[in-house]
Design an enzyme around this catalytic site. Sequence first.
Site, PDB file in Angstrom:
ATOM      1  N   HIS A   1      54.326   7.867 -65.693  1.00  0.00           N
ATOM      2  CA  HIS A   1      54.604   6.430 -65.689  1.00  0.00           C
ATOM      3  C   HIS A   1      55.632   6.086 -66.742  1.00  0.00           C
ATOM      4  CE1 HIS A   1      50.839   4.837 -63.467  1.00  0.00           C
ATOM      5  NE2 HIS A   1      51.839   5.102 -62.667  1.00  0.00           N
TER       6      HIS A   1
ATOM      7  N   CYS B   1      64.354  16.634 -47.708  1.00  0.00           N
ATOM      8  CA  CYS B   1      63.884  15.702 -48.733  1.00  0.00           C
ATOM      9  C   CYS B   1      63.284  16.403 -49.954  1.00  0.00           C
ATOM     10  CB  CYS B   1      62.887  14.705 -48.144  1.00  0.00           C
ATOM     11  SG  CYS B   1      61.458  15.473 -47.406  1.00  0.00           S
TER      12      CYS B   1
HETATM   13  C1  PEP Z   1      58.668  19.440 -50.385  1.00  0.00           C
HETATM   14  O1  PEP Z   1      57.793  20.292 -50.296  1.00  0.00           O
HETATM   15  O2  PEP Z   1      59.894  19.708 -50.463  1.00  0.00           O
HETATM   16  C2  PEP Z   1      58.313  18.016 -50.413  1.00  0.00           C
HETATM   17  C3  PEP Z   1      59.226  17.076 -50.338  1.00  0.00           C
HETATM   18  O3  PEP Z   1      57.007  17.718 -50.575  1.00  0.00           O
HETATM   19  P1  PEP Z   1      56.243  17.767 -52.000  1.00  0.00           P
HETATM   20  O4  PEP Z   1      57.269  18.068 -53.051  1.00  0.00           O
HETATM   21  O5  PEP Z   1      55.607  16.436 -52.144  1.00  0.00           O
HETATM   22  O6  PEP Z   1      55.284  18.876 -51.763  1.00  0.00           O
END
Ligand code: PEP
Length: 770
Positions: A384, A697
């Site tokens: 945070h 992502c």
């Molecule tokens: C990933 O695995 O790249 C992803 C975006 O999910 P997390 O980082 O939340 O596991």
Amino acid sequence: MPPAAGGGGTGRPSAPDRGVIISARRMMARLRDIMAGSDALQARLDKIVRLVASETVAEVCSCYVVRPGDVLELFATHGLNASAVHRTRLRIGEGLVGQIAATGRPTAIANAPEHPNFAYRPETGEDPYQSLMGVPVLRGSQVRGVLVVQNQHRRVYHEEEIETLQTVAMVVAELVAVGVPAEPGSAARPDAPSQILPARLVGLRLNGGLAMGRAVLHRPILTIREMVADDPTAELARFRAAVASMQDALDDLLSNPVLAEKEESRDILETYRMFSRDRGWLSRIAEVIRTGLTAEAAVQRVQNDTHARLGHLADHYLRERLLDLDDLANRLLMHLSGRASAAFGTLPDDAVLIARAIGPAELLDYEQSRLRALVLEDGSSTSHVAILARAMGIPVVGRCLDAMSTIEPWDPVIVDADNSNVFVRPADDVQDMFAGAMSLRMARRRAREAGAHLPAESKDGVRVGLWMNAGLLADVPHLATTGADGIGLYRTEIPFMVRSDFPDVNEQTRLYRTVLDQADGKPVMFRTLDIGGDKFLPYLKDEPTENPALGWRAIRIGLDRPALMRRQLRALIRAAAGRSIGIMFPLVAEVAEVDAARALLDKELERARLLNEPLPERLRVGVMLEVPALFWQLTALLARVDFIAVGSNDLLQYLFACDRASPPLAQRYDALSPAVLTMLRELVARCSEQGVSVSLCGEMAARPLEAMALVGIGFRQLSMAPTAIGEVRAMVRSLTVSQLERYLDRLISSPDHSLREKLRGFAMDRSIEI
Ligand code: PEP
Ligand code: MG
């Protein structure tokens, strides 16, 4: 309540009889007498072990203290051979006592000698003892020793007895802290050179940027003088008054007009205020006060328990929530001591705040206009305080070990958060160089901010969608400030992780609706719960497993607990009510899982239809590609989904069989390896043949060089932390995609470990902003 850990076949103890409780109170009263006396440390510890043995009806009570070299020394005992005192030593981790010190958690075992960790010490004469209950002697989160009782006959210890022993251990911790010298090196060495030489500390970038200023050391720890209370009723009244005054002060902080304008700060403080009203937390403290501790000691005791329960977790997010709770506990201690309104001293105009750890509200106690940067010994990017610092626009370097001991108040400090460096007492020429870099950067930043409305379009006209990742309501306003095209990944598990039970459908609906309201028409891809592994929910019971990253997590939990998944899908459908929404499933390994998840979604849509609830105007359903197996089922998969989001953080760890959370392995394999790029290029090609959109992502997308390579192999949509969008946009705008594609065509089948350096050279030669 702390678990009666250790098992050993004890089973669950039955409810305690009244005798146990009466004995706990009596023990605290007698402990108070011992503490009030003028005996030396050894005599007090001797009395305490005698007292505990008699009150817990145990034949043995022993106190071990941590000594230099990670050794536990038997410091006092009632019941073991007196000649073993100060002679018997165990390594931390050795035997059951060592295990308690190593884990920082209590243990109760009915048949100790059969336990695999039992370490027999003949000099102590402990062979006849069957059962053992032990707790760590904790001060803050540091283990200072172990307090143990043993019984000759097999005995099942009650949870309340463990609790009582923990309370005694807390008193012992204070005695030991004052009376026994700690590890060498923890005290100031008389021969230590005074801190005058320049130093460079390397940490972790939590918020980029460059700043210069003078150091201010944040030291909030209050020492607790009185541990045992004379009058628990008066103590409870004092506690309640302090809670009320703390809550009022937080309300004031929230109504601060400066903060009111900052959505991010408000959101965090709201969560924080919610914590401060958590009935579980407050009643735990009250309960401990009733056993005879002072309010201050009870606050500390409950905090110790929380650390024992959560401190070992690898999950950064939960560890950061623990810091919030530390902050709150410190704040409550300040209100108890009547020092809540004391200012933190005079701040220089260009303060660089140095802290071991700091909570969000504590950060806001400092005058914001004077803060230039923050350096933390602890911390992670999901904390945070890091989010808040980002909202305030100050650079942050975390995990900067030794910052507190290397930096002196008022030292000149340069924080180069982009490169995770902190320069302490830098020479004049270094200062001049950074001053130059700072003005250049300011000019560039202004240009980037002015460019937030410019399209992320390459020199040869290729448009790249730049989306952002989010997990807190506080992140959503960045959609507007960064000019992001939408939210490509909304991590819904984050709000679940700061709570003590599952949010119901209404609460979830409210949250998702607010996200969509704030997104103001820009698309949002919600990922269903990605819990399990090290994203641990205290209220979701799971068997411990050896490889949590390969365990029961994400969609596996969702499909095994369909009611949980359906509640979330219902909330998402309701929140959308006539608007567009994207839903994606994490950690899918096979197409059958997509079908099963889709069936649950269809049931929820049908339910909404029957109830005449408004349906989403457009519903896009996708999966995260994180498990390599799914890549080999693309034909079937692409016929079933609207989009694929590559979760490169997980995908890479499974491709390379390399734990994403392990620092020593972090540099071992590179995301820019021919293997990764070849696989992703094929994925993009297959998706575009089938007209299914594909994005990425994971963290990879947030780094301009990696993002460049992704564009080069065909990605036209990337989703990243909002802070990265400006840099990636600048990269795209300075790139000629067709040139890069040709270059990669030649390079991609090379046997290199990584294409990083070659790609960097490509970018430098062409003035691409990476
Ligand atoms: C990933 O695995 O790249 C992803 C975006 O999910 P997390 O980082 O939340 O596991
Ligand atoms: Mg993932």
